[in-house]
Scaffold this active site. Structure first.
Site, short mmCIF file in Angstrom:
data_model
loop_
_atom_site.label_atom_id
_atom_site.label_comp_id
_atom_site.label_asym_id
_atom_site.label_seq_id
_atom_site.Cartn_x
_atom_site.Cartn_y
_atom_site.Cartn_z
N HIS A 122 50.62 22.30 3.85
CA HIS A 122 51.79 21.71 3.22
C HIS A 122 52.46 20.76 4.21
O HIS A 122 52.70 21.12 5.37
CB HIS A 122 52.79 22.80 2.81
CG HIS A 122 52.34 23.59 1.63
ND1 HIS A 122 51.23 24.38 1.67
CD2 HIS A 122 52.84 23.69 0.37
CE1 HIS A 122 51.07 24.96 0.48
NE2 HIS A 122 52.02 24.55 -0.32
N ARG B 100 42.16 26.55 -3.58
CA ARG B 100 43.22 26.52 -4.60
C ARG B 100 43.02 25.34 -5.53
O ARG B 100 42.70 24.23 -5.09
CB ARG B 100 44.61 26.45 -3.97
CG ARG B 100 45.72 26.52 -5.03
CD ARG B 100 47.10 26.70 -4.42
NE ARG B 100 47.65 25.48 -3.87
CZ ARG B 100 48.91 25.06 -4.05
NH1 ARG B 100 49.75 25.78 -4.79
NH2 ARG B 100 49.35 23.97 -3.49
N GLU C 173 54.29 30.67 -10.59
CA GLU C 173 55.23 29.83 -9.85
C GLU C 173 56.28 29.14 -10.71
O GLU C 173 56.97 28.24 -10.23
CB GLU C 173 54.47 28.79 -9.03
CG GLU C 173 53.45 27.98 -9.80
CD GLU C 173 52.61 27.08 -8.91
OE1 GLU C 173 53.11 26.67 -7.85
OE2 GLU C 173 51.47 26.78 -9.28
N ASP D 166 58.20 26.25 -6.60
CA ASP D 166 58.29 25.66 -7.93
C ASP D 166 59.22 26.46 -8.85
O ASP D 166 59.85 25.88 -9.74
CB ASP D 166 56.90 25.53 -8.55
CG ASP D 166 56.14 24.34 -7.97
OD1 ASP D 166 56.47 23.20 -8.32
OD2 ASP D 166 55.23 24.56 -7.15
N ARG E 121 55.87 31.34 0.38
CA ARG E 121 57.18 30.90 0.87
C ARG E 121 57.05 29.60 1.65
O ARG E 121 56.08 29.37 2.37
CB ARG E 121 57.79 31.95 1.81
CG ARG E 121 58.11 33.29 1.13
CD ARG E 121 58.73 34.23 2.15
NE ARG E 121 59.06 35.52 1.57
CZ ARG E 121 60.21 35.79 0.94
NH1 ARG E 121 61.12 34.85 0.82
NH2 ARG E 121 60.44 36.99 0.45
N ARG F 158 56.55 17.34 -6.34
CA ARG F 158 56.31 18.59 -5.64
C ARG F 158 57.60 19.12 -5.03
O ARG F 158 58.54 18.37 -4.76
CB ARG F 158 55.25 18.38 -4.56
CG ARG F 158 53.85 18.18 -5.12
CD ARG F 158 52.84 18.22 -4.00
NE ARG F 158 51.48 18.08 -4.49
CZ ARG F 158 50.73 19.08 -4.93
NH1 ARG F 158 51.22 20.31 -4.95
NH2 ARG F 158 49.50 18.87 -5.34
#
Length: 961
Positions: free
Chosen positions: A169, A459, A572, A613, A651, A782
């Site tokens: 991320h 993912r 999410e 999200d 998280r 996002r």
């Protein structure tokens, strides 16, 4: 902002009670302030020769006005003077302002990290106390007082596991080149407090400090290109190599000593208190740059870097284990290996390994009378072959021919076997103290890191699997998959999983996204199982989303699904959380799926819950409460079906994405949801905060270990129905208000894009993936850029929006403030939520936010909208203070309060510089494209200064996304 959680301590040490006389004599604040002042003053002295003298004078004026403004209760005249001064600067001056204060914030963060290490060491010596600490010996003592025996505690630690998944991320705004220099500066700071340094050593340390500071200033702060997924994977491995590789066996050795001091056995060698995973190179959700080829390359990178680390350890052992005797088991093992090597060399004489000159030790000859060296010699040859195999793959060369004398390692157990034989031999011959050193550390590393250092998760978004099944069903003449209702989908997928006829024809002419999905499953089937972790389904909304992945794994497998990954639904959104038990109950009642869980995974189901999200969907309060209830309900559902449920917590670093102190976060989980296992993502800047320095890595391991231990062995808090009623009502009002503004007010999107740097975040180049999953409005953005943009302007809207309306309702229910204060005192979940909200509100600044509106928002209607939001912020702060009973935010956490206040005089100039830079950039560009007639050099200089301001603010606030 820098966490107040203290660094790790030595679990195996015996700590004397702090003597009041010693506590009172220790000044912990002054050394920190002295370090900060020293670093900043030294930096200023060094840059005198690098910037024009008039720029230095401007910097002094900026610092002076910022100090007046922030120390005089928001002096309006000082603010206006400061804003006007910065507005008058040219781009070079703005760049210097942004860069200086950005570096000051990074150095202040660093000084606080070193300060925490220094305080830990003082605490171990019995000098002083710590405000917050979670040392193992203290948690064990607390559990003993609550009735737990040492044996129960040790048994728990032998079986519990914390898996930390380091993700790609894009939230680490600081370049690795700069982080490396900051780490060197940290070592100089630590050495500076060593009272035993000689004058020569002190001078040498001072010279190194100055050199690193100047190098820091002279290094480009701007990433000139976006990182590739492979680069992100390498950055994660740097974290493992730099601190985690050594911290894990060190922490476990300290734990062993602690239990030995209590008369208990050490942890078993096979205990795995920690595991490490990664998403870099496996997370293809909305990232077109993560392809099957990239995933294969990242697996090869992971194996290569692991083999290099293991080779260094094996070389050290080869030199150290010089014993000239061993047990018969070891001698027999060596004889068997020698026979196999001799037979292989006869069968493949051309492959006999002769090029050993590159070895550090014993490259030409190993004494046959030294059995440990003989054993390690063969291990080294095989690990070298493994490294060379991976190196060839990475260089796009054909791998070396398979040599049966030195086959590459593909199994962790294959590597463990000779190490365990040597370990048993040393103990059997009375040399256990040698076995308990480097050899035991290496055995534990193999158990924890395997052959790849990290297990790579895959993912993908659920809709991509649906699209792939659409292509398949259309090609074979079946009804299009997405035309089926949920019941029909489940029936269709189950029939395929239970049947023997394949669905997927080998001749399927898939293209585009469908081909990418199918090729990914082919890759999963081809890669060694130990290299991979879980298959995560993002935006998972229904049971068929899980079964669809099981079908695709089975269809694309070359071995009937033997190498398939465990499938983990990621819930999410608010709706997904509310429907969670429907999803699980349907899956657990499916005969094929229940048997699949039983036979493949010992009736264990993993579920990932998303904080980012869900917070963006319904606001922070509703997200937190729905996450809590969903975990409770899913745990009860799993128990009903005889399934063990494990949670994977997605998280982020910021409170708006579920971040915050982990010890409190874990203890605030619903009772019965930890169950000896915790999986959690560690993202971006949090990796640096948790693992940037060796002592911080130890602290992180201690924090997670003690939190899981305490969560499992402490009775859960009985949550009153009254508490639940209050939160249900507050959540409903909060969500309604949040969505009314974010999704319902037509002014919101335009205001968001005008008043924040959301449109400019892509200039940062801090991640490989795009900011949006797909084209659209705020709903497709996002969560990271969503939080990042609001953080930069100091409004922090995602964290508090809707909370004020909720608190107004809560204060009118039951006993009003008294009830909410009771919930805070007695319910860890509510206390954790409230503390984090208060910390973020303390960072907010309506005055700074209004400056963005004044300069960047053109329409009066939009300006009025911004005024309304700031009014809600002020109202929320007042209501929070009413509940907490404080005069100012964080009055009960003076350490955090001081940390925030220290940085205010640096934050204000950076915010004002950023506003001016945004104005200039937007005047010279349209949708990121430079207008005709604008000098490319001028545009580039403006972009650089803007990027530096964004990086500096994220460093100062310790929150990126």
């Amino acid at each position: 902002m820098v966490s107040t959680t203290p660094p790790a301590t030595m679990p195996g040490a015996v700590y004397p009670m702090s003597k009041s006389s010693r506590v009172d004599s220790v000044d912990f604040i002054s050394p920190l302030q002295q370090d900060v002042n020293r670093l900043c003053d030294t930096l200023l002295s060094l840059i005198e020769s690098t910037v024009p003298s008039d720029h230095l004078s401007d910097l002094e004026n900026v610092r002076s006005l910022a100090k007046i403004y922030d120390s005089s209760f928001k002096d309006e005249a000082a603010f206006a003077d400061l804003a006007n001064l910065i507005e008058s600067f040219n781009l070079q001056q703005l760049t210097v302002v942004a860069s200086l204060f950005s570096n000051m914030c990074n150095l202040a963060n660093l000084a606080e990290h070193v300060h925490r290490v220094r305080r830990r060491k003082a605490f171990e010596r019995g000098e002083g106390s710590l405000f917050t600490h979670h040392f193992l010996h203290e948690i064990v003592s607390e559990l003993e007082k609550n009735g737990k025996s040492l044996k129960e505690i040790r048994d728990q630690l032998c079986t519990q596991t914390v898996e930390m998944v380091l993700t790609a991320h894009p939230t680490q705004a600081v370049r690795r080149s700069l982080l490396s220099k900051l780490h060197s500066i940290a070592h100089c700071l630590e050495a500076n407090h060593d009272q035993y340094l000689t004058p020569q050593e002190e001078q040498s340390n001072e010279d190194q400090l100055r050199a690193n500071l100047l190098s820091l200033w002279r290094t480009d702060e701007v990433r000139r290109s976006k990182p590739k997924p492979e680069d992100e994977a390498r950055n994660i491995l740097h974290i493992i190599e730099d601190t985690v590789w050594d911290a894990t066996p060190l922490y476990l050795s300290r734990m062993d000593r602690f239990f030995k001091s209590k008369g208990l056995e050490q942890l078993p060698l096979e205990a795995r208190p920690f595991l490490f995973g990664s998403w870099a190179g496996g997370d293809r959700d909305g990232n077109p740059f993560v392809t099957p080829a990239v995933t294969k390359e990242v697996v090869a990178i992971n194996r290569y870097r692991a083999s290099c680390l293991y080779l260094a350890e094996i070389e050290d052992l080869l030199f150290d284990l010089s014993l000239h005797y061993g047990t018969q088991e070891l001698l027999d093992y060596n004889a068997n290996v020698a026979a196999e090597v001799e037979a292989a060399n006869k069968a493949q004489p051309e492959l006999a390994m002769t090029d050993k000159i590159r070895y550090k030790e014993f490259w030409n000859y190993v004494p046959p009378t030294e059995p440990f060296r003989v054993c390690l010699h063969h291990i080294r040859d095989r690990m070298t072959a493994t490294r060379d195999h991976c190196e060839a793959l990475l260089a796009s060369r054909p791998p070396p021919p398979v040599n049966r004398a030195t086959p590459i390692y593909t199994s962790m157990n294959d590597l463990l076997e000779p190490f365990l034989i040597m370990y048993r031999s040393l103990h059997a011959t009375g040399d256990g103290i040698i076995a308990e050193g480097k050899l035991k550390d290496l055995i534990r590393r193999v158990h924890i890191f395997g052959l790849t250092l990290v297990k790579l998760d895959i993912r993908q978004e659920a809709d991509e699997h649906t699209n792939a099944l659409n292509v398949i069903t259309e090609y074979v003449g079946m009804p299009r998959y997405d035309s089926l209702d949920e019941e029909a989908r489940i029936s269709f997928l189950t029939s395929i999983l239970e049947g023997r006829r394949p669905l997927l024809p080998r001749s399927l002419p898939a293209t585009g996204k469908a081909k990418n999905v199918l090729d990914t499953f082919e890759t999963i089937s081809a890669v060694e199982t130990e290299a991979l972790g879980a298959y995560i389904i993002s935006m998972c909304m229904r049971p068929s989303d899980v079964l669809a992945v099981e079908v695709l794994q089975q269809e694309c497998s070359h071995d009937g699904g033997a190498r398939s990954l465990r499938v983990v639904p990621l819930l999410e959104t608010i709706k997904a959380l509310q429907d969670s038990t429907v999803v699980l109950n349907t899956l657990f009642e499916n005969s094929w799926y229940r048997e699949h869980l039983r036979t493949r995974y010992d009736s264990v189901q993993e579920v990932m819950v998303g904080y980012s999200d869900s917070g963006k969907d319904g606001g922070r309060l509703t997200s937190a409460w729905e996450l809590y209830k969903a975990q409770e309900q899913m745990a009860a559902c799993a128990e009903k079906h005889g399934i063990r449920l494990r949670f994977f917590h997605g998280r982020g670093g910021t409170v708006g994405r579920g971040g915050g102190p982990q010890h409190l976060a874990i203890l605030s989980q619903p009772p019965g949801t930890v169950n000896q296992y915790l999986r959690v993502t560690i993202q971006g800047e949090v990796m640096e905060q948790d693992f940037g320095l060796p002592e911080l890595a130890l602290k992180t391991l201690d924090t997670y270990t003690t939190a899981v231990l305490k969560a499992d062995l402490t009775p859960g808090v009985d949550v009153k129905d009254e508490y639940r009623s209050v939160l249900d009502a507050m959540s409903e009002i909060s969500c309604k208000k949040y969505r009314e503004i974010v999704h319902g007010d037509p002014r919101f999107v335009q205001y968001f894009r005008s008043a924040t740097p959301e449109q400019e975040l892509g200039l940062l180049n801090i991640g490989s993936r795009p900011q949006k999953r797909k084209e659209g409005g705020v709903e497709t953005l996002r969560a990271i850029p969503w939080v990042f943009a609001w953080t930069q302007t100091r409004l922090h809207l995602p964290v508090w929006l809707g909370l004020g309306s909720a608190l107004q309702v809560g204060l009118k229910m039951g006993a009003g403030p008294d009830l909410l204060r009771e919930m805070y005192d007695k319910w860890p979940f509510f206390r954790s939520f409230f503390d984090l909200i208060e910390m973020v509100l303390a960072k907010a600044d309506p005055h700074i936010s209004s400056r963005y509106d004044d300069i960047l928002v053109m329409e009066d209607e939009q300006k009025q909208f911004g005024d309304m939001l700031r009014g809600l912020l002020v109202e929320t702060i007042d209501l929070v203070l009413k509940v907490s009973g404080e005069q100012k935010l964080l009055d009960k956490d003076r350490v955090q309060q001081r940390a925030i206040n220290t940085r205010r005089e640096w934050l204000t100039p950076m915010n004002l510089a950023q506003v001016e830079l945004l104005k200039r950039w937007r005047s010279m560009s349209v949708k990121g494209v430079v207008k005709d007639g604008v000098s490319p050099e001028e545009a580039g200089e403006c972009v650089d200064a803007l990027i530096i301001s964004m990086k500096g603010l994220s460093s100062a606030l310790q929150n990126t996304g």
